[in-house]
Design a protein around this motif. Sequence first.
Motif: not given
Length: 132
Positions: A35-56
């Motif tokens: 999944i990470d490889s599929a998202l190489l150019t995805a843009v979404y907000a993350v916290d300092e650990d790299g976890d997505p902030l948005d619940a969706d």
Amino acid sequence: MARQPYATPEALAAWLGIPAPADAERLLARAAEDIDSALLTAVYAVDEDGDPLDADVRAALADATCAQVEYQLAAGDDGTGAAGQWDSVSIGPVSLSGRGRRASATAGVDLAPRADRTLRRAGLTPGRVIPW
């Protein structure tokens, strides 16, 4: 802290409708790499650990990871990609067999169709590059 896994063995069991395999954590970790490889150019907000902030976004990543494990289990793959996909089809007098690999349009990853659709619906793929 380290980044949290996208999905848990409990989430995988709910997705599959059966108890999670004994090596569910390993399978989920490998699927998350896909999944990470599929998202190489995805843009979404993350916290300092790299976890997505948005619940969706978190839910989409969890669902896509579970879908990837489901796909690999159905294909007889252990998450390494080494199992390959052999198919043999017979319909009446017609017989087809051979080795086939479905090349995903997403970063060269053999991404599960259901995972790909989940990421697309969430607006995470195809990614885009935003100039700074």
